[in-house]
Scaffold this active site. Structure first.
Site, mmCIF file in Angstrom:
data_model
loop_
_atom_site.group_PDB
_atom_site.id
_atom_site.type_symbol
_atom_site.label_atom_id
_atom_site.label_comp_id
_atom_site.label_asym_id
_atom_site.label_seq_id
_atom_site.Cartn_x
_atom_site.Cartn_y
_atom_site.Cartn_z
ATOM 1 N N GLU A 146 -10.203 -2.201 13.245
ATOM 2 C CA GLU A 146 -10.543 -3.073 12.119
ATOM 3 C C GLU A 146 -9.419 -4.073 11.844
ATOM 4 O OE1 GLU A 146 -11.143 -0.942 8.373
ATOM 5 O OE2 GLU A 146 -10.415 -2.752 7.391
ATOM 6 N N ARG A 173 -2.023 -6.953 12.282
ATOM 7 C CA ARG A 173 -3.026 -6.323 13.150
ATOM 8 C C ARG A 173 -3.659 -7.342 14.089
ATOM 9 N NH1 ARG A 173 -6.667 -1.780 10.092
ATOM 10 N NH2 ARG A 173 -4.893 -0.645 9.220
ATOM 11 N N GLU A 183 0.447 4.176 0.861
ATOM 12 C CA GLU A 183 -0.210 5.218 1.652
ATOM 13 C C GLU A 183 0.856 5.947 2.454
ATOM 14 O OE1 GLU A 183 -4.494 3.390 2.877
ATOM 15 O OE2 GLU A 183 -2.709 2.170 3.193
ATOM 16 N N ARG A 191 0.846 -1.205 0.000
ATOM 17 C CA ARG A 191 0.000 0.000 0.000
ATOM 18 C C ARG A 191 0.872 1.243 0.000
ATOM 19 N NH1 ARG A 191 -5.334 -1.646 2.139
ATOM 20 N NH2 ARG A 191 -5.544 -3.645 1.077
ATOM 21 N N ARG A 221 -1.048 1.729 13.009
ATOM 22 C CA ARG A 221 -1.597 0.474 12.483
ATOM 23 C C ARG A 221 -1.499 0.315 10.963
ATOM 24 N NH1 ARG A 221 -8.057 0.652 12.756
ATOM 25 N NH2 ARG A 221 -8.394 2.431 11.419
ATOM 26 N N HIS A 222 -0.742 1.196 10.326
ATOM 27 C CA HIS A 222 -0.545 1.071 8.881
ATOM 28 C C HIS A 222 0.913 0.855 8.538
ATOM 29 C CE1 HIS A 222 -4.462 3.211 8.821
ATOM 30 N NE2 HIS A 222 -4.672 2.395 7.792
ATOM 31 N N SER A 257 -11.863 -6.526 6.313
ATOM 32 C CA SER A 257 -12.937 -5.970 5.500
ATOM 33 C C SER A 257 -13.362 -7.060 4.546
ATOM 34 C CB SER A 257 -12.423 -4.821 4.645
ATOM 35 O OG SER A 257 -12.635 -3.619 5.280
HETATM 36 P P1 ATP Z 1 -7.915 0.929 7.227
HETATM 37 O O1 ATP Z 1 -9.304 1.493 7.133
HETATM 38 O O2 ATP Z 1 -7.525 0.551 8.619
HETATM 39 O O3 ATP Z 1 -6.892 1.763 6.524
HETATM 40 P P2 ATP Z 1 -8.485 -0.618 4.916
HETATM 41 O O4 ATP Z 1 -9.958 -0.361 4.890
HETATM 42 O O5 ATP Z 1 -7.600 0.087 3.965
HETATM 43 O O6 ATP Z 1 -7.937 -0.439 6.431
HETATM 44 P P3 ATP Z 1 -8.563 -3.159 3.608
HETATM 45 O O7 ATP Z 1 -8.058 -2.582 2.354
HETATM 46 O O8 ATP Z 1 -9.966 -3.544 3.657
HETATM 47 O O9 ATP Z 1 -8.241 -2.165 4.829
HETATM 48 O O10 ATP Z 1 -7.607 -4.363 4.045
HETATM 49 C C1 ATP Z 1 -8.045 -5.488 4.790
HETATM 50 C C2 ATP Z 1 -7.295 -5.612 6.096
HETATM 51 O O11 ATP Z 1 -5.900 -5.499 5.899
HETATM 52 C C3 ATP Z 1 -7.601 -4.529 7.124
HETATM 53 O O12 ATP Z 1 -8.743 -4.835 7.853
HETATM 54 C C4 ATP Z 1 -6.376 -4.571 7.985
HETATM 55 O O13 ATP Z 1 -6.422 -5.644 8.906
HETATM 56 C C5 ATP Z 1 -5.287 -4.851 6.999
HETATM 57 N N1 ATP Z 1 -4.626 -3.614 6.548
HETATM 58 C C6 ATP Z 1 -5.091 -2.720 5.650
HETATM 59 N N2 ATP Z 1 -4.217 -1.747 5.415
HETATM 60 C C7 ATP Z 1 -3.138 -2.025 6.191
HETATM 61 C C8 ATP Z 1 -1.874 -1.390 6.372
HETATM 62 N N3 ATP Z 1 -1.557 -0.296 5.693
HETATM 63 N N4 ATP Z 1 -1.003 -1.950 7.229
HETATM 64 C C9 ATP Z 1 -1.320 -3.079 7.897
HETATM 65 N N5 ATP Z 1 -2.481 -3.730 7.770
HETATM 66 C C10 ATP Z 1 -3.399 -3.215 6.921
#
Ligand code: ATP
Length: 483
Positions: free
Chosen positions: A404, A457, A228, A226, A234-235, A407
């Site tokens: 979270e 997570r 981001e 990602r 948590r990211h 998803s």
């Molecule tokens: P958030 O809203 O916390 O940014 P997201 O909606 O982007 O998460 P999804 O794309 O649905 O998350 O990814 C599914 C799962 O992967 C999330 O529920 C989380 O457990 C994990 N996850 C998502 N982005 C990250 C990240 N940048 N680092 C670590 N774990 C992540």
């Protein structure tokens, strides 16, 4: 192995290979070595009339690797400082296999100090996160970190084991993909023979295509990238996804049931098979047992928002107690008002998600729950709308301690509907680069759904840890690509 050294073995001679955690000389003839192997420690006693042998042992730098032949004996008093407190080694032979540099970039003792001790004594040395991560190989040697990565491995094993028992097939989808537009997150671009490729932001499209290729039930444990650019607790820019996708017969709740049972199998397995690891984490960072049930607590999104409106304002008022900073107080007042009027269909931010977690913990005594029926507007184009109320969707998030971890959703399996939904998004989603995905539903498609779980997570939140970097071996974030 050090953890096998038990009082019942007294009188036996054993060879042990371990690190020298500490050495303490007492007089000319006696030296105590604390040997450490992973999460376990034992005391070795070097006793000799030849003072240079004792001096040699005492001078072994910390973290050196040694081979010890020792006779096991039961000490008069239990050795409180060692995990193997009921036994010690009377050293017969001692070899240094590999000598550590005498100056360590961080002291293991400092890195392993329990939270409570640090709280009680602010003068004790602390090892901050950057120092730990810069010297991760040393930092990882603390018993707590040893336990964390055994738990992480446990989550993967339990995830695999349960899903295989339910007829799932493990797959491996490509991590180099041709387009960055899977919906949502931004992708990393890499050069690809004069053109561009992207690092996969999730196995989403490919796991669905695997179902259209008749694999029926699939899962994957693999890296997710990602781009981001945000530094949060948590990211990360690379994490490990535990993904699953399955066809269902009657209703997408079949997928939710599998996800629920998967988490329950993981939690039960950790509690039953990884007790030592959990206790070891607790010794440094105490945490409450996760409260969960099977089937777990479930809310619809509007129900969850109603709970937030009802119980949230009082909790925010509680946060205001003792706050004197005017700006912070104003922020909390604003927050109280926004929580009190949070709309049924309005997206929920991280802060309110945590507040909701606290509310659920207080009102339901549970730390694990599912929120189903998210507003259609806040979900990706491939999410199946609710057939009765199109403002909602057949999609869900799963939470541990208010954060979270998953998803997921029922996905659209009708190609025309997929095109229409993508066009109706604001801004519209251009599906032309992923027509192979759309086309995969044209030749007979199964109703299906799934979800993506973040491995780091899950471990972080199961153990109540404050930062995802603690549960990633070599974490990657916008500021860290090394080691
Ligand atoms: P958030 O809203 O916390 O940014 P997201 O909606 O982007 O998460 P999804 O794309 O649905 O998350 O990814 C599914 C799962 O992967 C999330 O529920 C989380 O457990 C994990 N996850 C998502 N982005 C990250 C990240 N940048 N680092 C670590 N774990 C992540």
């Amino acid at each position: 192995a050090v953890d096998e050294l038990l009082p019942s073995l007294a009188g036996k001679e054993v060879w042990v290979r371990a690190r020298v955690a500490t050495s303490r000389k007492q007089g000319k003839m006696l030296c105590f070595l604390q040997l450490r192997q992973s999460m376990h420690t034992a005391q070795a006693v070097v006793f000799s009339k030849e003072s240079d042998i004792v001096a040699w042992a005492a001078a072994l730098p910390r973290e050196s690797v040694v081979d010890v032949l020792g006779e096991l004996s039961v000490p008069k008093e239990p050795i409180a400082s060692c995990s193997q407190s009921g036994i010690e080694l009377q050293v017969r032979k001692l070899f240094c296999v590999s000598r550590s540099m005498p100056e360590l970039p961080l002291q293991l003792e400092d890195a392993a100090r329990p939270d409570a001790e640090l709280e009680a004594n602010p003068d004790l040395p602390r090892v901050n996160q950057d120092v730990r991560l810069n010297h991760r190989v040393i930092d990882l040697r603390t018993p707590c970190n040893q336990a964390i990565f055994r738990l992480q491995s446990g989550v993967c094993q339990l995830f695999r084991g349960f899903l295989r028992s339910q007829g799932f097939t493990e797959i491996h989808t490509p991590k180099l993909v041709g387009t960055a537009s899977e919906g949502g997150a931004d992708g990393f671009r890499v050069e690809y023979f004069g053109g561009n490729a992207y690092m996969a932001q999730s196995p989403q499209l490919y796991k669905q295509m695997a179902l259209m290729a008749d694999l029926e039930r699939v899962f994957e444990v693999g890296p997710v990238f990602r781009a981001e650019n945000s530094l949060t607790h948590r990211h990360m820019t690379e994490f490990t996804g535990l993904d699953l996708e399955m066809t269902f017969k009657e209703h997408y709740s079949e997928v939710l049931d599998i996800l629920d049972r998967t988490f329950n199998a993981v939690f039960d397995g950790l509690n039953q098979q990884f007790k030592t690891e959990l206790d070891t984490v607790r010794e440094q960072h105490p945490f409450e047992d996760l409260r969960y049930t099977c089937p777990c607590l479930r809310f619809t999104y509007p129900e969850a928002m109603a709970l937030l409106r009802k119980e949230g304002p009082a909790l925010v008022r509680k946060m205001m107690e003792g706050v004197t900073d005017a700006t912070e107080l104003a922020r909390l007042k604003e927050r109280e008002a926004s929580v009190a009027s949070h709309g049924d269909l309005v997206d929920i931010g991280t802060e309110d998600e945590k507040l909701l977690g606290e509310i659920v913990a207080r009102t339901h005594k549970q730390d694990f729950y599912i929120i189903d029926k998210f507003p259609a507007d806040v979900r990706p184009f491939y999410t199946m709308p609710d057939p009765i109320d199109p403002t909602l969707s057949n999609s869900y998030d799963i939470f541990i301690r208010g954060e979270e971890v998953t998803s997921g959703a029922q996905r659209i399996h009708d190609p025309q509907m997929l095109l229409d939904q993508a066009a109706a998004k604001d801004p519209p989603v251009d599906l032309s680069p992923i027509m192979a995905y759309v086309d995969s539903f044209k030749y007979g498609a199964f109703p299906h759904g799934g979800g993506g779980i973040g491995l780091e997570r899950v471990v972080m939140l199961f153990c109540g840890l404050p930062n995802i970097r603690k549960t990633s071996l070599f974490p990657r974030d916008p500021k860290r690509l090394s080691p």
